[in-house]
Design an enzyme around this catalytic site. Structure first.
Site, PDB file in Angstrom:
ATOM      1  N   TYR A  47       0.851  -1.199   0.000  1.00 46.40           N
ATOM      2  CA  TYR A  47       0.000   0.000   0.000  1.00 46.40           C
ATOM      3  C   TYR A  47       0.886   1.247   0.000  1.00 46.40           C
ATOM      4  O   TYR A  47       0.667   2.175  -0.782  1.00 46.40           O
ATOM      5  CB  TYR A  47      -0.952   0.001   1.201  1.00 46.40           C
ATOM      6  CG  TYR A  47      -1.822   1.244   1.227  1.00 46.40           C
ATOM      7  CD1 TYR A  47      -2.803   1.462   0.263  1.00 46.40           C
ATOM      8  CD2 TYR A  47      -1.639   2.230   2.197  1.00 46.40           C
ATOM      9  CE1 TYR A  47      -3.582   2.618   0.261  1.00 46.40           C
ATOM     10  CE2 TYR A  47      -2.413   3.391   2.205  1.00 46.40           C
ATOM     11  CZ  TYR A  47      -3.387   3.574   1.239  1.00 46.40           C
ATOM     12  OH  TYR A  47      -4.152   4.728   1.233  1.00 46.40           O
ATOM     13  N   LYS A  72       1.223   4.355  -2.816  1.00 44.34           N
ATOM     14  CA  LYS A  72       1.011   5.782  -2.526  1.00 44.34           C
ATOM     15  C   LYS A  72       2.302   6.579  -2.749  1.00 44.34           C
ATOM     16  O   LYS A  72       2.237   7.764  -3.077  1.00 44.34           O
ATOM     17  CB  LYS A  72       0.438   5.955  -1.119  1.00 44.34           C
ATOM     18  CG  LYS A  72      -1.015   5.472  -1.008  1.00 44.34           C
ATOM     19  CD  LYS A  72      -1.956   6.241  -1.953  1.00 44.34           C
ATOM     20  CE  LYS A  72      -3.405   5.818  -1.839  1.00 44.34           C
ATOM     21  NZ  LYS A  72      -4.326   6.597  -2.695  1.00 44.34           N
TER      22      LYS A  72
HETATM   23  P1  NDP Z   1     -13.542   4.226   0.724  1.00 47.38           P
HETATM   24  O1  NDP Z   1     -13.314   2.753   0.779  1.00 47.38           O
HETATM   25  O2  NDP Z   1     -14.658   4.791   1.519  1.00 47.38           O
HETATM   26  O3  NDP Z   1     -13.695   4.711  -0.788  1.00 47.38           O
HETATM   27  C1  NDP Z   1     -12.933   4.168  -1.826  1.00 47.38           C
HETATM   28  C2  NDP Z   1     -13.578   4.492  -3.156  1.00 47.38           C
HETATM   29  O4  NDP Z   1     -12.745   3.949  -4.202  1.00 47.38           O
HETATM   30  C3  NDP Z   1     -14.951   3.869  -3.304  1.00 47.38           C
HETATM   31  O5  NDP Z   1     -15.826   4.803  -3.878  1.00 47.38           O
HETATM   32  C4  NDP Z   1     -14.727   2.704  -4.258  1.00 47.38           C
HETATM   33  O6  NDP Z   1     -15.877   2.505  -5.073  1.00 47.38           O
HETATM   34  C5  NDP Z   1     -13.572   3.223  -5.118  1.00 47.38           C
HETATM   35  N1  NDP Z   1     -12.859   2.103  -5.721  1.00 47.38           N
HETATM   36  C6  NDP Z   1     -12.099   1.163  -5.103  1.00 47.38           C
HETATM   37  N2  NDP Z   1     -11.676   0.242  -5.983  1.00 47.38           N
HETATM   38  C7  NDP Z   1     -12.183   0.606  -7.200  1.00 47.38           C
HETATM   39  C8  NDP Z   1     -12.114   0.044  -8.492  1.00 47.38           C
HETATM   40  N3  NDP Z   1     -11.424  -1.083  -8.748  1.00 47.38           N
HETATM   41  N4  NDP Z   1     -12.765   0.661  -9.506  1.00 47.38           N
HETATM   42  C9  NDP Z   1     -13.449   1.805  -9.273  1.00 47.38           C
HETATM   43  N5  NDP Z   1     -13.562   2.390  -8.064  1.00 47.38           N
HETATM   44  C10 NDP Z   1     -12.930   1.790  -7.029  1.00 47.38           C
HETATM   45  O7  NDP Z   1     -12.143   4.868   1.175  1.00 47.38           O
HETATM   46  P2  NDP Z   1     -11.619   6.374   1.262  1.00 47.38           P
HETATM   47  O8  NDP Z   1     -12.672   7.345   0.914  1.00 47.38           O
HETATM   48  O9  NDP Z   1     -10.934   6.510   2.556  1.00 47.38           O
HETATM   49  O10 NDP Z   1     -10.493   6.328   0.146  1.00 47.38           O
HETATM   50  C11 NDP Z   1     -10.402   7.252  -0.913  1.00 47.38           C
HETATM   51  C12 NDP Z   1      -8.940   7.484  -1.238  1.00 47.38           C
HETATM   52  O11 NDP Z   1      -8.317   8.079  -0.109  1.00 47.38           O
HETATM   53  C13 NDP Z   1      -8.133   6.207  -1.543  1.00 47.38           C
HETATM   54  O12 NDP Z   1      -7.266   6.474  -2.626  1.00 47.38           O
HETATM   55  C14 NDP Z   1      -7.335   5.977  -0.263  1.00 47.38           C
HETATM   56  O13 NDP Z   1      -6.137   5.280  -0.500  1.00 47.38           O
HETATM   57  C15 NDP Z   1      -7.090   7.416   0.156  1.00 47.38           C
HETATM   58  N6  NDP Z   1      -6.745   7.619   1.542  1.00 47.38           N
HETATM   59  C16 NDP Z   1      -7.582   7.208   2.549  1.00 47.38           C
HETATM   60  C17 NDP Z   1      -7.241   7.422   3.878  1.00 47.38           C
HETATM   61  C18 NDP Z   1      -8.072   6.949   5.013  1.00 47.38           C
HETATM   62  O14 NDP Z   1      -7.561   6.885   6.155  1.00 47.38           O
HETATM   63  N7  NDP Z   1      -9.346   6.619   4.811  1.00 47.38           N
HETATM   64  C19 NDP Z   1      -6.001   8.137   4.215  1.00 47.38           C
HETATM   65  C20 NDP Z   1      -5.209   8.506   3.089  1.00 47.38           C
HETATM   66  C21 NDP Z   1      -5.580   8.273   1.813  1.00 47.38           C
HETATM   67  P3  NDP Z   1     -16.537   1.077  -5.388  1.00 47.38           P
HETATM   68  O15 NDP Z   1     -16.271   0.180  -4.231  1.00 47.38           O
HETATM   69  O16 NDP Z   1     -17.979   1.421  -5.595  1.00 47.38           O
HETATM   70  O17 NDP Z   1     -15.877   0.650  -6.646  1.00 47.38           O
HETATM   71  C1  8X3 Z   2      -4.417   5.642   4.607  1.00 43.53           C
HETATM   72  C2  8X3 Z   2      -3.672   6.045   5.821  1.00 43.53           C
HETATM   73  O1  8X3 Z   2      -1.889   5.389   7.507  1.00 43.53           O
HETATM   74  O2  8X3 Z   2      -3.611   3.739   7.006  1.00 43.53           O
HETATM   75  O3  8X3 Z   2      -3.729   5.993   3.454  1.00 43.53           O
HETATM   76  O4  8X3 Z   2      -1.875   4.194   5.418  1.00 43.53           O
HETATM   77  S1  8X3 Z   2      -2.712   4.778   6.446  1.00 43.53           S
END
Ligand code: NDP
Ligand code: 8X3
Length: 252
Positions: free
Chosen positions: A153, A157
């Protein structure tokens, strides 16, 4: 005329909250993801609440042909995308490298890196032709440092971090902004996905401190999008107060 924003991964979490915050700024929206029912209900809610137009597009971002079919063949009403939020992404598993699951690795690499590239390839070309646009990549603090068992992961990133800088070099000469936002712990479906539906493990991640909300990140993205045209907020790290690094969280 209203501008158009395309947000990948808008069916939940940060993407969903960002769609709502940009609707409040009068953007028409293209919202994407795999879960059609969530995108349709989001689109209906936003159209009713904010009077903007919303186009849900259902596809798996890992499937290049599907990305080309959906994003590369947009109706002329929708093809002039002003803002792209590359948000779709996930972590799957939290294992030391020697017991990593190959399918988990492939899901992360294919979604977080290749999916982002597929969408960016198509949309950056049209932005370059029009001489304007803004791409915001949702990276992570996992792209700035690493933590035990975060291996693949974190690598994906870090790739987003490198691509954000590189895309800025390629596109700023065409008047296209490229920015990155790197959140710390945000309570969304992220940990449910990482722990494959183990809700107890997922909710434990956020126990004992106040994590960020999806709306906190959406508000920062809104600010980045609405900055004056000569201002590029190129890289932003947003953490909960209780967090000092991916693995240092002050829990009570
Ligand atoms: P969620 O799991 O709530 O949302 C993830 C979204 O990505 C969903 O809408 C999902 O839609 C979509 N997605 C995942 N796989 C696919 C795919 N193969 N095709 C199309 N869409 C896809 O997580 P977050 O909102 O937290 O995550 C959003 C972003 O933020 C990510 O890139 C994550 O790495 C990043 N992030 C999150 C953090 C956290 O702590 N939550 C911290 C730092 C970064 P569906 O399942 O409908 O396809
Ligand atoms: C999501 C935050 O710290 O779980 O990107 O990797 S962490």
């Amino acid at each position: 005329m209203s501008k158009i924003a395309l947000i990948t991964g808008a069916s939940s979490g940060i993407g969903r909250a960002t769609a709502i915050s940009l609707a409040k700024e009068r953007f028409n929206l293209i919202v994407t993801g795999r879960r059609s029912h969530l995108l349709t209900s989001l689109a209906n809610d936003i159209e009713n609440d904010y009077g903007v137009r919303v186009l849900p597009l259902v596809f798996d971002i890992r499937d290049y042909n599907d990305v080309v079919d959906k994003i590369g063949k947009l109706d002329p009403d929708w093809s002039s995308i002003d803002v792209l939020i590359n948000n779709a992404g996930l972590a799957v598993g939290l294992n030391p490298l020697d017991s990593g699951v190959i399918d988990d690795w492939e899901r992360m690499i294919d979604t977080n890196v290749k999916g982002l590239l597929y969408v960016s390839r198509i949309i950056s070309e049209t932005m370059k032709k029009r001489g304007s646009g803004h791409i915001i990549n949702v990276g992570s603090i996992a792209g700035k440092s690493v933590y035990p068992n975060g291996n693949v992961y974190c690598a994906t990133k870090h790739a987003v971090d490198a691509l954000s800088k590189s895309m800025m070099m390629d596109l700023h000469i065409h008047n296209v902004k490229v920015s990155q936002i790197c959140p710390g712990a945000v309570e969304t479906e992220f940990s449910q996905v990482r722990f494959k539906g183990d809700n107890e493990k997922a909710s434990n991640v956020y126990k004992g401190f106040e994590p960020l909300t999806a709306e906190d990140i959406a508000e920062v993205i809104r600010y980045m999008v609405m900055a004056p045209s000569h201002v590029n907020i190129s890289d932003v790290v947003v953490m909960p107060l209780a967090q000092a690094s991916p693995s240092i969280i002050h829990k009570k």
